[in-house]
Design an enzyme around this catalytic site. Structure first.
Site, mmCIF file in Angstrom:
data_model
loop_
_atom_site.group_PDB
_atom_site.id
_atom_site.type_symbol
_atom_site.label_atom_id
_atom_site.label_comp_id
_atom_site.label_asym_id
_atom_site.label_seq_id
_atom_site.Cartn_x
_atom_site.Cartn_y
_atom_site.Cartn_z
ATOM 1 N N GLU A 1 48.555 50.338 41.106
ATOM 2 C CA GLU A 1 50.018 50.380 41.163
ATOM 3 C C GLU A 1 50.601 51.691 40.634
ATOM 4 O O GLU A 1 51.297 51.701 39.606
ATOM 5 C CB GLU A 1 50.619 49.187 40.408
ATOM 6 N N GLU B 1 45.937 41.528 43.810
ATOM 7 C CA GLU B 1 46.615 40.715 42.795
ATOM 8 C C GLU B 1 47.669 39.853 43.464
ATOM 9 O O GLU B 1 48.415 40.334 44.321
ATOM 10 C CB GLU B 1 47.349 41.576 41.748
HETATM 11 C C1 FCB Z 1 51.156 43.828 38.058
HETATM 12 C C2 FCB Z 1 50.131 44.490 37.157
HETATM 13 C C3 FCB Z 1 49.316 43.525 36.336
HETATM 14 C C4 FCB Z 1 50.130 42.359 35.849
HETATM 15 C C5 FCB Z 1 50.934 41.747 36.967
HETATM 16 C C6 FCB Z 1 51.751 40.554 36.552
HETATM 17 O O1 FCB Z 1 52.186 44.711 38.310
HETATM 18 O O2 FCB Z 1 49.229 45.265 37.930
HETATM 19 O O3 FCB Z 1 48.726 44.250 35.301
HETATM 20 O O4 FCB Z 1 50.912 42.724 34.775
HETATM 21 O O5 FCB Z 1 51.766 42.709 37.526
#
Ligand code: FCB
Length: 457
Positions: free
Chosen positions: A165, A363
């Site tokens: 990210e 994620e």
């Molecule tokens: C993302 C991050 C991760 C976590 C989630 C909820 O942006 O990559 O580390 O904090 O959000």
């Protein structure tokens, strides 16, 4: 109706170093920008920090045993740069590298495929003191770090992600000041974005030189569908601006080797762009084998004069007149709107507009206010429903022709949720932070079944 995923679809769970490891005094680890940021009064909710976190540095073996029991195919974790190279340059910590070597060995023994992220936001403080990501040298140091880790783990680890990210690292860290290092300087954030991606390109080269030939090298981005919350021309333009900085900036640079013209024009209002040098775009757009997408929600935005003029400065540098609007649907405990169709839109858009390499959802997950029973049990029906609806969306994306190869739940464990401290629980496994006891939640049992059968109702 049962939706079946391809037999080789990868089911995983994800974590990151600073959020779970603790053990900040072990292995000769140096301080990271998150250690420093957490010490600023008011920076992190409750004054929380990652000193202890989920104590994964000490509990690694039993955590891997728990992963094996869950039966997931893959585990995405990050390597703490300051644990491996405490000052970001110079001396290397053998003990730090050994920790990750033993983690990888334990995972492979347990039949769990390791997915290694090199940068999940814990920059060595010494490099921040030397200028941080707005300084070009940080990208060069990151390339060296990638070589070190590649040489140590690259014979066994096949799946890699360079940077997690970069939007968050650059814009929350250097523009909005909400994340470490807590700077509010739009020009610095724009340079940080460029150098994070330059570092990504240097890391791709470094990994190619050090890791096994069949490696799958990726970057992990966090795109959002952007919806204009209004019909005025200025609202449409607000959506264009946010889409530019949230999505096209990263996709265009990494996959096409160019800056979007409109984004560069917006940036030029707050930066001289002198950090962009000849040859950088070729380095940034080195071919990659896969791309990771993190998805949590959509952005609904409209124009509002001065809405994010600051302080702190806008997280959309060069666009101070953008306001985020609540779409009025159910939300998670983070107050993020629950919009699973946004995952389909994100994956379809990436596929349609960019001809990308194979995609993984690196994620996806949700914080909810869990209520533990006496034995630590959590019947997290809300998280289970969230995950189920997003796994269905992943299947819809496959059906729409997206080359989606895997899905990772954020997160294996309740952990340190950055500026929110321990107040937001994302784990499918509960962590009692007093005792460090782990208890799989209902969502973990459900997910284990999805991973085992490759099916969702
Ligand atoms: C993302 C991050 C991760 C976590 C989630 C909820 O942006 O990559 O580390 O904090 O959000």
């Amino acid at each position: 109706m049962t939706r079946k995923f391809p037999a080789d679809f990868l089911w995983g769970v994800a974590t990151s170093a600073y959020q779970i490891e603790g053990g900040v005094d072990l292995d000769g680890r140096g301080p990271s920008i998150w250690d420093t940021f957490c010490a600023h009064p008011g920076a992190v909710r409750g004054g929380d920090d990652g000193r202890t976190a989920a104590e994964h540095r000490r509990r690694m073996a039993s955590d891997v045993a728990m992963l094996a029991e869950l039966g997931v195919g893959a585990y995405r974790f990050s390597v703490a740069w300051p644990r491996v190279r405490p000052l970001g340059r110079g001396a290397v910590s053998t003990a730090g590298l050994d920790f990750y070597r033993s983690l990888v060995d334990a995972l492979l023994d347990a039949g769990v495929d390791p997915v290694v992220t090199l940068y999940h936001w814990d920059l060595p403080q010494a490099l921040e003191d030397a200028g941080g990501w707005p300084a070009r040298a940080t990208a060069e140091r990151f390339g060296e770090f990638a070589s070190l880790v590649g040489a140590a783990l690259g014979d066994r680890v096949r799946r890699w992600s360079t940077v997690n990210e970069p939007w968050c690292a650059a814009m929350l860290g250097y523009a909005g000041g909400i994340h470490a290092p807590g700077r509010s300087d739009p020009g610095a954030a724009i340079a940080a974005a460029h150098h994070l991606l330059l570092g990504h390109g240097l890391a791709v080269d470094a990994l190619r030189a050090t890791v096994r030939a069949d490696a799958e090298v990726a970057i992990t981005v966090n795109p959002y569908p952007v919806i204009a919350a209004g019909e005025r021309e200025v609202d449409i333009d607000a959506a264009r601006r946010v889409d530019g900085v949230a999505n096209r900036l990263w996709y265009d640079l990494v996959l096409l080797g160019r800056y979007p013209d409109d984004v560069l024009a917006d940036f030029a209002t707050v930066s001289d762009l002198a950090h962009i040098r000849d040859g950088d775009l070729a380095m940034i757009s080195r071919p990659i084998d896969a791309i990771g997408v993190n998805y949590y929600r959509r952005h609904h935005v409209r124009h509002a004069a001065g809405a994010s003029a600051g302080p702190p400065a806008s997280t959309w540098p060069g666009s101070p007149d953008v306001e985020t609007v609540d779409p009025g649907v159910a939300t998670t405990a983070s107050r993020w709107a629950i919009e699973p169709d946004g995952l389909v839109e994100t994956l379809v858009r990436l596929t349609r507009d960019y001809d990308p390499p194979p995609i993984y959802v690196h994620e996806n997950g949700a914080a909810f206010d869990d209520h533990a029973g006496a034995g630590g049990d959590v019947d997290d029906a809300d998280r289970l429903a969230f995950l189920r609806d997003h796994v269905r969306a992943a299947h819809d994306a496959l059906a729409a022709g997206v080359d989606l190869r895997g899905y990772f739940v954020w997160s294996l464990l309740d952990n340190f949720e950055w500026a929110e401290g321990y107040a937001k629980r994302f784990g499918i496994v509960r962590v009692d932070f007093e005792t460090q006891r782990r208890t799989p939640k209902a969502s973990a049992r459900w997910y284990a079944e999805v991973a085992r059968t490759g099916e969702v109702d």
